[in-house]
Scaffold this active site. Structure first.
Site, PDB file in Angstrom:
ATOM      1  N   LYS A  47      -0.132  18.998 -16.484  1.00  0.00           N
ATOM      2  CA  LYS A  47      -0.053  18.690 -15.320  1.00  0.00           C
ATOM      3  C   LYS A  47       0.289  19.451 -14.105  1.00  0.00           C
ATOM      4  O   LYS A  47       1.198  20.475 -14.431  1.00  0.00           O
ATOM      5  CB  LYS A  47       1.303  17.516 -15.542  1.00  0.00           C
ATOM      6  CG  LYS A  47       2.697  18.158 -15.613  1.00  0.00           C
ATOM      7  CD  LYS A  47       3.449  18.634 -14.585  1.00  0.00           C
ATOM      8  CE  LYS A  47       4.670  19.407 -14.798  1.00  0.00           C
ATOM      9  NZ  LYS A  47       5.021  20.507 -13.960  1.00  0.00           N
TER      10      LYS A  47
ATOM     11  N   ASP B 142       8.663  15.254 -18.869  1.00  0.00           N
ATOM     12  CA  ASP B 142       7.123  15.252 -18.427  1.00  0.00           C
ATOM     13  C   ASP B 142       6.352  14.781 -19.382  1.00  0.00           C
ATOM     14  O   ASP B 142       5.228  14.337 -19.238  1.00  0.00           O
ATOM     15  CB  ASP B 142       6.722  16.700 -18.099  1.00  0.00           C
ATOM     16  CG  ASP B 142       7.407  17.488 -17.032  1.00  0.00           C
ATOM     17  OD1 ASP B 142       7.977  16.876 -16.061  1.00  0.00           O
ATOM     18  OD2 ASP B 142       7.431  18.866 -16.838  1.00  0.00           O
TER      19      ASP B 142
HETATM   20  O1  C5P Z   1      13.529  17.019 -19.991  1.00  0.00           O
HETATM   21  P1  C5P Z   1      13.252  18.371 -20.361  1.00  0.00           P
HETATM   22  O2  C5P Z   1      13.716  18.514 -21.787  1.00  0.00           O
HETATM   23  O3  C5P Z   1      11.742  19.004 -20.262  1.00  0.00           O
HETATM   24  O4  C5P Z   1      14.169  19.504 -19.460  1.00  0.00           O
HETATM   25  C1  C5P Z   1      14.330  20.835 -19.760  1.00  0.00           C
HETATM   26  C2  C5P Z   1      15.489  21.310 -18.990  1.00  0.00           C
HETATM   27  O5  C5P Z   1      15.084  21.105 -17.569  1.00  0.00           O
HETATM   28  C3  C5P Z   1      16.900  20.220 -19.130  1.00  0.00           C
HETATM   29  O6  C5P Z   1      17.645  20.438 -20.040  1.00  0.00           O
HETATM   30  C4  C5P Z   1      17.292  20.446 -17.618  1.00  0.00           C
HETATM   31  O7  C5P Z   1      18.105  21.707 -17.664  1.00  0.00           O
HETATM   32  C5  C5P Z   1      16.215  20.902 -16.756  1.00  0.00           C
HETATM   33  N1  C5P Z   1      15.745  19.804 -16.062  1.00  0.00           N
HETATM   34  C6  C5P Z   1      16.506  19.372 -15.004  1.00  0.00           C
HETATM   35  N2  C5P Z   1      16.346  18.256 -14.149  1.00  0.00           N
HETATM   36  C7  C5P Z   1      15.204  17.548 -14.577  1.00  0.00           C
HETATM   37  C8  C5P Z   1      14.353  17.821 -15.564  1.00  0.00           C
HETATM   38  C9  C5P Z   1      14.744  18.913 -16.274  1.00  0.00           C
HETATM   39  O8  C5P Z   1      17.673  19.823 -14.575  1.00  0.00           O
HETATM   40  N3  C5P Z   1      14.875  16.356 -13.642  1.00  0.00           N
END
Ligand code: C5P
Length: 311
Positions: free
Chosen positions: A22, A151
């Site tokens: 993406k 994502d």
């Molecule tokens: O959702 P995901 O596990 O991919 O996100 C990884 C990290 O990125 C989260 O633990 C957070 O620290 C950060 N994040 C965030 N805000 C978002 C998406 C991700 O702060 N909208």
């Protein structure tokens, strides 16, 4: 409905799923919430750069994993791999004792701002649901996907979509274009949480603000107009990524000097993206960027493309 596809597909002991990378045409980052995530207003697009995940029945209980492909050395094979986590999550939800092998063919750069890990999670979720012939519909798969990462729902959905919440709530966006991208990969990685922390740090110092308006971008996509799209691209993480990797500025400048319609950091970086007029322009720009040797790799890709799908 997945159920119909399963009936059609019949019984099998191995399912192969292809999942796209993406990019974010718009990445508006709001405040950090109490749960640690940042409020997002983003427009995702799936591009023709794919990982493949093959989930196969194994003789022993448990989930084993192997990874091959260009970036295999950088990918874990335990539960921190989102493909493994996806299979374990679905097994727990469905009350299945898993005896499977997960094979990941890695083509999407790792930790590059292209959601490669999330693509593998989405692919594995779909593959396991087919392998076990589960009666789950798209909405349920999207809910499971959201538990794996922000994502992952988009990687299932594909095409062009608006993401809100922390990115996990997705809805299709009307897009009448087919766009040609040049994707410049870096030989270093950027940790997404680290780039979010840098956004917070810059904001606290009064630098940058939340771009939550996607009106102009939505109109460009509805018209399928690459020139207005070029003017509407936006990434609130760009400044933070450039602060952590100042050398990216040179890559962005090079792409614009070589004739790109627009240049931007992909997600949290360090991959950079260049929008071009058409296929010929994309190949020409890619050739020029390769000659400059300012970036580790240069790929061309089109978008939008469909999300994770069985092949
Ligand atoms: O959702 P995901 O596990 O991919 O996100 C990884 C990290 O990125 C989260 O633990 C957070 O620290 C950060 N994040 C965030 N805000 C978002 C998406 C991700 O702060 N909208």
């Amino acid at each position: 409905m997945l159920t119909e596809a399963l009936n059609y597909a019949g019984r099998t002991d191995s399912v192969r799923v292809r999942a796209p990378a993406k990019i974010n045409l718009h990445l508006g980052v709001g405040d950090r919430r109490d749960d640690g995530y940042h409020e997002l207003t983003t427009v995702y697009q799936a591009i023709s750069l794919y990982d493949e995940v093959i989930v196969s029945t194994a003789d022993v209980d448990g989930v084993t994993c192997e990874v091959d492909g260009a970036f295999a050395a950088e990918v874990p094979t335990d539960s921190t791999n989102l493909a493994v986590a996806a299979v374990e999550l679905l097994a727990a939800e469905a009350g299945v004792t898993p005896s499977v092998n997960v094979k990941v063919r890695k083509r999407i750069p790792v930790a590059g701002g292209l959601a490669g890990g999330s693509a593998d999670g989405a692919a594995a979720l779909l593959a396991a649901a087919h392998l076990w012939e589960l009666n789950v519909d798209r909405a349920e798969l999207l809910r499971h996907a959201a538990k794996l990462g922000s994502d992952v729902p988009f990687c299932l959905m594909g095409n062009t979509a608006l993401g809100v919440g922390h990115g996990e709530q997705v809805a299709p966006v009307a897009d009448n274009g087919m766009y040609h991208w040049v994707v410049a990969t870096a030989d270093t990685q950027l940790s997404t949480p680290e780039v979010y922390r840098e956004v917070d740090r810059l904001r606290a110092a009064g630098d940058g603000r939340y771009s939550d308006d996607v009106t102009e971008l939505s109109a460009a996509l509805r018209d399928g107009n690459v020139r207005t799209l070029a003017a509407a691209l936006r990434n609130d993480m760009s400044q933070a990524a450039l602060s952590l990797r100042p050398q990216l500025r040179e890559v962005l400048t090079a792409g614009m000097a070589d004739g790109a319609l627009a240049a931007l950091v992909s997600g949290s970086g360090p991959t950079t993206l260049f929008l071009t007029r058409d296929e010929h322009h994309a190949n020409a720009l890619a050739g020029r960027l390769r000659l400059r040797q300012v970036t580790a790799g240069v790929l061309v890709a089109t978008g939008p493309v469909q999300g994770a799908h069985v092949v």
